[in-house]
Enzyme design. Structure first.
Site, PDB file in Angstrom:
ATOM      1  N   ASP A   1       0.784  -1.256  -0.006  1.00 17.68           N
ATOM      2  CA  ASP A   1      -0.161  -0.098   0.091  1.00 17.68           C
ATOM      3  C   ASP A   1       0.922   1.210   0.223  1.00 17.68           C
ATOM      4  OD1 ASP A   1       1.161  -0.165   2.611  1.00 17.68           O
ATOM      5  OD2 ASP A   1      -0.724  -0.545   3.602  1.00 17.68           O
ATOM      6  N   ASP A   2       0.247   2.450   0.111  1.00 19.42           N
ATOM      7  CA  ASP A   2       1.176   3.681   0.252  1.00 19.42           C
ATOM      8  C   ASP A   2       1.749   3.991   1.584  1.00 19.42           C
ATOM      9  OD1 ASP A   2       0.665   3.989  -2.598  1.00 19.42           O
ATOM     10  OD2 ASP A   2      -1.246   4.714  -2.451  1.00 19.42           O
TER      11      ASP A   2
END
Ligand code: 6R9
Length: 667
Positions: free
Chosen positions: A537-538
């Site tokens: 994910d970020d």
């Protein structure tokens, strides 16, 4: 109890001493126990909890209920229903009652090496009771949130346990977060009380904590949130009280009130599923997530993992370099080792101050048995040379542990050879704020199979599954690479996100229905060992600290001269990952060194020093798809000089931006 476990305990009892055997002495013991933990979690965790004191016992059957499948209804996890206990009682009173009150509980050293304190178990219990009594007198009630913004002093674990004693929910904010981050965290949990200190020295730098609190409370006030009590500790040799902002209608000096309190404060018997603490962590959106842990399950997870993985026993000395502001500091510096009756070592300064030998001298001085750190610390210390560990006698160090990020081979070998003398297992555990305890980890008794860089095999109650990222389907047993998810539930699993159960479900249980989504990618090898390949994910992992790219982006774009920002993580030799920001300024003439400094200062103020970008890359435009989505993959390639492997960029709205960005690299 299972036959093998009994055998293992007997074996252990017979072996106490220099050659004592860890509880998980053989692969067979591990496998039998792990299997039972998945097949009969209720029975297994019920047995494990017998090591702790319960005021009201939970029933052998029917104490555990959970649903982690959103298709079947809301996610909920409950353990030890019907049981009541108190973690501060299990960390302190229990050992004092056993006649160990005069034994060391904390060995503390300040920033300066000759600043030292030893706090005994009885002294710790007294301080916890005094603090509890003071909080009660200020109206703190069971379930109220208390924000702790303290440096690494013995008063920090004392404050945590004092909250736990009366059923207040602590939220420790790492004393490196900025005023804005703290304000956000205070308001999110409706905190009315802050426990803090005037300031501290970190290396050669003073950190003015109370000033930061002052600014945070001003921000809170502007948003109509009033904090009514601030307890402030004056730390000797750091920032004097006279130089500290002080509002006498709200602030109280620790030394003026705490020593006068009674040292008697019976623990409040809390339900196992009552909240124990909140710990905010970064996610992939800008708003931090308040991870909620509970009284019973967290306690058992923390204690059992320390016992079985790090072989912690009463009288052992455990040194964890993590700060209590992170989950490792909660579970493996404060609660876990104390649940095992260990003495804990706390360092008020930083690992490389005054020189590269600080940690090793402390290991020798206190005869540390378990040394727990993070790869980033090892990388910074190994750079300083072998002479430092060689100058200390590290014979007492029997267990090495690490968490926070993948360990590179070089650091692993240095840890193994120089610190462990090739004779101490390296327990490189993968886990998260959300898991509460180590989840995938090498096992101490079978450490010869330990592979540098691998996070090992699942701990009790953990059932890792590798999913195909494209189809979301389980990969068949055997070697596989994909998204790491976990099946089932274990006691120290987070129960919700404070005030946002919907976000909890959306982030962790909706992406792959029927599983807990970790946010990490992994590879499983032919021996069934797991290798963490990094976040999918970020989220960026800088020196083991999680930072959401969105958090840094929103901090940058809050500045009026910043039109747009896109943040990615790039490999960094010391920090593991570093923050790399592509920034579009409002007018091209602002692409200056001075502007870089302004933006960096802005991020420092908005989040904290650890979130300041390593690189600001000027970007007159960003590579976006026609639907406006930034193609981070393209940015990653540009940042790492791999533009030859850009891949398909046909969906870019304006492919010309790629050339412009390459031409501005390093400018
Ligand atoms: C304990 C802690 C969690 C994230 C996690 C993962 C990374 C942690 C790791 C590791 C590789 C290890 N991570 N331990 N990656 N090997 N041994 O760090 O909790 O701050 O919540 O971070 O850290 O990416 O998802 P937290």
């Amino acid at each position: 109890m299972q036959r093998l476990e009994v055998l293992s305990r007997q074996l252990t009892a017979a072996c106490i001493g220099e050659d004592r055997t860890p509880l998980l002495a053989t692969r067979e013991i591990y496998e039998t126990m792990h299997k039972r933990s998945l097949e009969d979690p209720e029975g297994f965790w019920g047995d494990m909890a017998q090591d702790y004191y319960w005021q009201d016992k939970f029933p052998a059957r029917g104490h555990m209920k959970y649903n982690t499948d959103v298709r079947k209804g809301p996610v909920s996890i409950e353990f030890y229903l019907g049981g009541t206990t108190n973690i501060s009682y299990n960390c302190l009173d229990r050992w004092v009652a056993a006649g160990r009150g005069d034994e060391p509980c904390v060995y503390w050293e300040g920033n300066d090496e000759d600043e030292r304190r030893i706090v005994t178990y009885k002294e710790m219990l007294d301080e916890v009771c005094r603090l509890s009594n003071w909080m009660l007198s200020r109206g703190v009630k069971r379930g109220d949130a208390v924000t702790i913004y303290l440096p690494m002093v013995p008063e920090l674990p004392a404050a945590m346990m004092a909250c736990a004693r009366i059923g207040a929910v602590h939220s420790v904010v790492f004393a490196g977060f900025s005023a804005e981050s703290m304000a956000q965290r205070i308001m999110d949990c409706n905190g009315k009380m802050v426990l803090t200190a005037s300031g501290i020295m970190r290396g050669t730098k003073p950190v003015l904590l109370k000033e930061i609190v002052e600014d945070a409370l001003t921000i809170c006030k502007k948003q109509n949130h009033q904090v009514t009590s601030v307890l402030c500790l004056e730390v000797a040799n750091a920032v004097p009280a006279s130089k500290t902002p002080f509002d006498s209608s709200r602030d109280i000096w620790w030394a003026d009130v705490i020593p006068k309190q009674s040292t008697v404060c019976p623990p409040t018997w809390l339900n196992a599923e009552d909240r124990s603490f909140l710990l905010y962590t970064s996610g992939s959106t800008g708003k931090p997530k308040g991870v909620v842990h509970t009284v019973g399950g967290y306690m058992v997870g923390a204690g059992v993992s320390c016992r079985y993985l790090y072989d912690m026993r009463p009288g052992d000395v455990a040194f964890t370099t993590a700060d209590c502001g992170w989950i490792t500091g909660h579970t493996y510096l404060a609660y876990g080792p104390l649940l095992c009756g260990c003495a804990i070592v706390m360092m008020g300064g930083i690992p490389n101050y005054p020189d590269g030998g600080r940690c090793w001298r402390m290991c020798e001085r206190y005869k540390v048995r378990q040394f727990y750190t993070a790869p980033t610390v090892l990388r910074s210390l190994l750079q300083l040379g072998d002479k430092w560990p060689k100058a200390s006698n590290l014979k007492s160090v029997r267990i090495l542990a690490s968490a926070g990020e993948p360990m590179n081979e070089h650091a692993w070998h240095w840890f193994n050879d120089m610190i462990g003398g090739k004779n101490a297992p390296i327990i490189d555990t993968w886990w998260q704020t959300e898991t509460g305890m180590a989840a995938i980890t090498p096992q101490p008794g079978a450490w010869n199979n330990n592979k540098p860089g691998s996070a090992g095999i699942p701990f009790f109650g953990i059932c890792p599954v590798v999913l195909d990222p494209n189809t979301g389907k389980e990969m068949p047993p055997g070697p596989a690479e994909g998204v790491l998810v976990l099946k089932g539930a274990w006691p120290s699993m987070m129960r919700t996100l404070h005030g946002d159960h919907d976000r909890y479900e959306q982030v962790y249980f909706v992406p792959y229905k029927g599983y807990y989504f970790t946010g990490d990618g992994c590879r499983r090898d032919a021996d069934g060992q797991y290798w963490i390949t990094g976040r999918v994910d970020d989220v960026i992992n800088v020196s083991g600290h999680r930072i959401g790219t969105a958090e840094v982006e929103s901090a940058l774009t809050e500045h009026p001269d910043c039109a747009e920002a896109a943040v990615i993580g790039v490999d960094h030799p010391l920090k593991g990952q570093a923050i790399y920001a592509f920034v579009t300024v409002c007018s091209p003439e602002k692409q200056t060194a001075a502007m870089r400094k302004v933006l960096n200062d802005h991020v420092r103020k908005a989040i904290g020093p650890f979130a300041v970008p390593e690189v600001i890359h000027w970007a007159p435009g960003l590579p976006k798809t026609r639907s406006g989505k930034i193609m981070r993959r393209v940015l990653r390639k540009i940042a790492s000089h791999e533009e030859k492997e850009l891949g398909d960029i046909s969906t870019l709205a304006d492919p010309g931006v790629v050339e412009t960005l390459i031409s501005l690299r390093g400018k």
